[in-house]
Write a protein that holds these residues in place. Structure first.
Motif, PDB file in Angstrom:
ATOM      1  N   HIS A 376       0.806  -1.217   0.000  1.00  0.00           N
ATOM      2  CA  HIS A 376       0.000   0.000   0.000  1.00  0.00           C
ATOM      3  C   HIS A 376       0.848   1.281   0.000  1.00  0.00           C
ATOM      4  N   GLN A 377       2.078   1.198  -0.459  1.00  0.00           N
ATOM      5  CA  GLN A 377       2.932   2.393  -0.452  1.00  0.00           C
ATOM      6  C   GLN A 377       2.324   3.521  -1.284  1.00  0.00           C
ATOM      7  N   ASN A 378       1.904   3.215  -2.506  1.00  0.00           N
ATOM      8  CA  ASN A 378       1.316   4.248  -3.361  1.00  0.00           C
ATOM      9  C   ASN A 378       0.004   4.759  -2.782  1.00  0.00           C
ATOM     10  N   LEU A 379      -0.761   3.853  -2.212  1.00  0.00           N
ATOM     11  CA  LEU A 379      -2.035   4.254  -1.621  1.00  0.00           C
ATOM     12  C   LEU A 379      -1.822   5.217  -0.461  1.00  0.00           C
ATOM     13  N   ILE A 380      -0.831   4.944   0.372  1.00  0.00           N
ATOM     14  CA  ILE A 380      -0.584   5.792   1.539  1.00  0.00           C
ATOM     15  C   ILE A 380      -0.262   7.220   1.105  1.00  0.00           C
ATOM     16  N   ARG A 381       0.442   7.351   0.008  1.00  0.00           N
ATOM     17  CA  ARG A 381       0.796   8.698  -0.463  1.00  0.00           C
ATOM     18  C   ARG A 381      -0.436   9.470  -0.941  1.00  0.00           C
ATOM     19  N   SER A 382      -1.407   8.742  -1.487  1.00  0.00           N
ATOM     20  CA  SER A 382      -2.572   9.421  -2.076  1.00  0.00           C
ATOM     21  C   SER A 382      -3.784   9.460  -1.151  1.00  0.00           C
ATOM     22  N   LEU A 383      -3.853   8.541  -0.169  1.00  0.00           N
ATOM     23  CA  LEU A 383      -5.023   8.456   0.703  1.00  0.00           C
ATOM     24  C   LEU A 383      -4.832   9.345   1.917  1.00  0.00           C
ATOM     25  N   ASP A 384      -5.712  10.307   2.072  1.00  0.00           N
ATOM     26  CA  ASP A 384      -5.679  11.208   3.227  1.00  0.00           C
ATOM     27  C   ASP A 384      -6.481  10.565   4.358  1.00  0.00           C
ATOM     28  N   ILE A 385      -5.774   9.943   5.294  1.00  0.00           N
ATOM     29  CA  ILE A 385      -6.446   9.243   6.386  1.00  0.00           C
ATOM     30  C   ILE A 385      -6.839  10.256   7.454  1.00  0.00           C
ATOM     31  N   ARG A 386      -8.142  10.464   7.612  1.00  0.00           N
ATOM     32  CA  ARG A 386      -8.633  11.476   8.548  1.00  0.00           C
ATOM     33  C   ARG A 386      -9.133  10.876   9.869  1.00  0.00           C
ATOM     34  N   LEU A 387      -8.865   9.606  10.074  1.00  0.00           N
ATOM     35  CA  LEU A 387      -9.354   8.946  11.284  1.00  0.00           C
ATOM     36  C   LEU A 387      -8.804   9.611  12.539  1.00  0.00           C
ATOM     37  N   LYS A 388      -9.724   9.863  13.487  1.00  0.00           N
ATOM     38  CA  LYS A 388      -9.348  10.387  14.798  1.00  0.00           C
ATOM     39  C   LYS A 388      -9.510   9.338  15.892  1.00  0.00           C
ATOM     40  N   THR A 389     -10.432   8.396  15.662  1.00  0.00           N
ATOM     41  CA  THR A 389     -10.739   7.401  16.690  1.00  0.00           C
ATOM     42  C   THR A 389     -10.889   6.025  16.058  1.00  0.00           C
ATOM     43  N   VAL A 390     -10.219   5.034  16.645  1.00  0.00           N
ATOM     44  CA  VAL A 390     -10.395   3.636  16.278  1.00  0.00           C
ATOM     45  C   VAL A 390     -10.719   2.864  17.552  1.00  0.00           C
ATOM     46  N   VAL A 391     -11.811   2.098  17.517  1.00  0.00           N
ATOM     47  CA  VAL A 391     -12.224   1.302  18.674  1.00  0.00           C
ATOM     48  C   VAL A 391     -12.354  -0.139  18.218  1.00  0.00           C
ATOM     49  N   TRP A 392     -11.669  -1.051  18.916  1.00  0.00           N
ATOM     50  CA  TRP A 392     -11.558  -2.432  18.458  1.00  0.00           C
ATOM     51  C   TRP A 392     -11.983  -3.378  19.580  1.00  0.00           C
ATOM     52  N   ARG A 393     -13.044  -4.120  19.343  1.00  0.00           N
ATOM     53  CA  ARG A 393     -13.470  -5.136  20.304  1.00  0.00           C
ATOM     54  C   ARG A 393     -12.843  -6.487  19.948  1.00  0.00           C
ATOM     55  N   TYR A 394     -12.340  -7.179  20.963  1.00  0.00           N
ATOM     56  CA  TYR A 394     -11.714  -8.496  20.840  1.00  0.00           C
ATOM     57  C   TYR A 394     -10.326  -8.415  20.202  1.00  0.00           C
ATOM     58  N   TYR A 395      -9.545  -7.412  20.557  1.00  0.00           N
ATOM     59  CA  TYR A 395      -8.154  -7.334  20.098  1.00  0.00           C
ATOM     60  C   TYR A 395      -7.342  -8.390  20.834  1.00  0.00           C
ATOM     61  N   ARG A 396      -6.539  -9.162  20.061  1.00  0.00           N
ATOM     62  CA  ARG A 396      -5.789 -10.276  20.645  1.00  0.00           C
ATOM     63  C   ARG A 396      -4.289 -10.041  20.694  1.00  0.00           C
ATOM     64  N   GLY A 397      -3.805  -9.020  20.005  1.00  0.00           N
ATOM     65  CA  GLY A 397      -2.379  -8.732  20.052  1.00  0.00           C
ATOM     66  C   GLY A 397      -1.521  -9.673  19.235  1.00  0.00           C
ATOM     67  N   ILE A 398      -2.131 -10.515  18.391  1.00  0.00           N
ATOM     68  CA  ILE A 398      -1.359 -11.401  17.523  1.00  0.00           C
ATOM     69  C   ILE A 398      -0.829 -10.607  16.332  1.00  0.00           C
ATOM     70  N   LYS A 399       0.055 -11.216  15.533  1.00  0.00           N
ATOM     71  CA  LYS A 399       0.755 -10.470  14.486  1.00  0.00           C
ATOM     72  C   LYS A 399      -0.202  -9.830  13.482  1.00  0.00           C
ATOM     73  N   SER A 400      -1.229 -10.568  13.045  1.00  0.00           N
ATOM     74  CA  SER A 400      -2.155  -9.995  12.063  1.00  0.00           C
ATOM     75  C   SER A 400      -2.902  -8.800  12.650  1.00  0.00           C
ATOM     76  N   HIS A 401      -3.215  -8.837  13.931  1.00  0.00           N
ATOM     77  CA  HIS A 401      -3.876  -7.701  14.574  1.00  0.00           C
ATOM     78  C   HIS A 401      -2.917  -6.527  14.715  1.00  0.00           C
ATOM     79  N   VAL A 402      -1.678  -6.830  15.090  1.00  0.00           N
ATOM     80  CA  VAL A 402      -0.677  -5.768  15.224  1.00  0.00           C
ATOM     81  C   VAL A 402      -0.428  -5.100  13.871  1.00  0.00           C
TER      82      VAL A 402
END
Length: 495
Positions: A376-402
């Motif tokens: 997603h390198q090209n996407l990151i340059r073009s996508l303006d991520i405006r997220l202020k809040t992320v809330v995640w239920r059932y986070y496990r801390g495994i590699k795919s989640h990280v």
């Protein structure tokens, strides 16, 4: 809410005929005369409640559950008068398992109460016959504002198979109702033809049978309607929304209709609509949004391929963007529910909703690979991520989640807070230290971003037993109470 007596009182009061404060009936003793005219005792130091005028106290009493409202009569003679004249809040649910006591208690409350009605809540299957008709026609319910004729399948898992028409006496409140929940009823065409609800703001249809023509006529008969919930209801194939007042729509459980290939919700013209919620399993539901210029909240999107969401020529099938030609810049809040969380799918959704500020996630599966640094390198340059809040239920801390979480931590430049609900076994210092290193907190793109780990529910999950009142808040997924201080841990840079 607990209210303490405004002054000492040595006499014990009992409820007539029941001997219990839980009955909600009138206390023994005189009900009129000098005793009721006693001035309130002088307030104790720090007691401000007794200084309030009667009108304010009556409003407070009317907001209490039935039992608690009736119990205020024992405080002083002034409080006895207040309960009798305050708008009545009468709820059957505390008495569902004792029908004989229920009938006695409800009849007594309606007989002694002198004020107008505020709320009447009862199971629909119980309101048939002469006694129920007498209850609904009682002067104690005059000018009723909230009517809830619910199924209560939580309490009674096997409700009657035959759904009866609405009790005729229920229609006498049409001029004053502001909230109506109708459950386990058959709403006939003849009933709807004569119906007009000029003040109704919230309407819930739960497990009702209603024809498509009557459903549209019912919505049109509510010119002030703001919140609409349709839950496990049958008799129609397509719901078309044309309302200038509607602010929130919730749909759930249409998959129970047999013999229909799909069900449709078409938002043709809803200039005030802000929330569009798919609650729980909505199999074979197609939603088309033609005109909703103020739409801000969507959820819960799920990977169910039988569901489809269409904005103009943009088509989201299940959790996959099948066609993308138009962005929806008004949507700021999105909730997704998926077993194996996929960063690719979420990023595609963010391209559809480029103004997204809050993202709610529910995922308890292992997750996809979620690698992104090269992909997603090209996407990151073009996508303006405006997220202020992320809330995640059932986070496990495994590699795919990280990997999923670090995409936002390392690229969202205005991120303020990420909240992770973790299992109790992971709520410890060792887990926090490990996550600090794996999530690369010190390299976050937003220097003000904070991480909160909690073992408490991190956001409101309203799919299981939705209420029309759940649709009302500006953010229906936001917790109304803060996370408990002893079950959350804040993590930020240099800490």
């Amino acid at each position: 809410m607990e209210i303490e007596a405004s002054g000492p009182c040595s006499r014990k009061r009992k409820f007539a005929g029941l001997g219990s404060l839980e009955a909600g009936a009138a206390p023994e003793g005189p009900t009129t005369g000098d005793q009721d005219q006693e001035p309130p005792p002088p307030p104790l130091n720090g007691d401000r409640i007794s200084e309030l005028p009667d009108a304010v106290l009556e409003e407070i009493v009317s907001l209490l559950p039935t039992k608690q409202g009736a119990r205020t009569q024992v405080l002083a003679s002034r409080w006895r008068r207040l309960w009798r004249s305050a708008p009545l809040n009468l709820d059957f649910r505390p008495y569902l398992f004792d029908k004989d006591a229920q009938d006695v208690i409800i009849s007594r409350i309606l007989a002694v109460h002198q004020g107008p009605g505020r709320r009447f809540c009862a199971p629909a299957y119980h309101l048939h016959g002469d006694r129920a008709d007498a209850w609904l026609r009682s002067p104690a319910l005059d000018n009723l504002q909230e009517l809830e004729l619910c199924s209560y399948t939580f309490y009674l898992p096997f409700p009657p198979a035959t759904r009866q028409p609405l009790p005729a006496a229920a229609f006498r409140f049409s001029d004053t109702l502001r909230v109506a929940t109708i459950g386990e009823c058959h709403i006939t065409d003849s009933t709807v033809q004569a119906l007009h609800l000029p003040k109704l703001q919230k309407l819930a249809l739960e497990r009702v049978i209603i024809s498509e023509t009557s459903l549209h006529a019912l919505i049109a008969a509510c010119p002030a309607l703001e919140c609409l919930l349709i839950h496990d209801s049958t008799g129609f194939r397509c719901v078309r929304i044309n309302s200038s007042s509607l602010r929130s729509i919730g749909v759930r459980g249409f998959c129970y209709q047999r013999g229909l290939k799909c069900l449709e919700l078409v938002v043709e013209n809803a200039p005030s609509l802000k929330s569009l919620l798919q609650l729980g399993s909505c199999g074979f539901l197609h939603i088309s949004v033609i005109s909703a210029p103020k739409l801000e909240t969507l959820g819960y999107l799920s990977p169910d391929s039988s569901s489809r969401l269409v904005f103009d020529s943009t088509v989201i099938q299940g959790f996959k963007v099948d066609s993308f030609t138009t962005t929806v810049r008004t949507v700021k809040i999105l909730a997704v529910e998926i077993y194996a969380l996929s960063l690719d799918a979420v990023v595609d959704l963010m391209r559809c909703f480029p103004s997204l500020e809050k993202l709610y996630l529910q995922s308890d599966g292992p997750g996809k690979t979620n690698l992104w640094r090269r992909k997603h390198q090209n996407l990151i340059r073009s996508l303006d991520i405006r997220l202020k809040t992320v809330v995640w239920r059932y986070y496990r801390g495994i590699k795919s989640h990280v990997d999923f979480a670090t995409f936002f931590l390392l690229n969202a430049r205005v991120l303020e807070l990420m909240t992770f609900e973790v299992h109790d076994k992971d709520y410890n210092d060792a887990f926090f230290a490990q996550q600090r290193e794996m999530l690369q907190v010190d390299s976050r793109a937003s220097r003000g971003a904070r991480l909160c780990f909690t073992s408490d529910w991190s956001y409101r999950y309203i799919s299981l037993d939705p209420s029309v009142h759940d649709l009302d808040p500006a953010d229906p997924f936001e917790r109304t109470q803060p996370l408990k201080a002893d079950t959350n841990f804040m993590l930020c840079g240099n800490c």
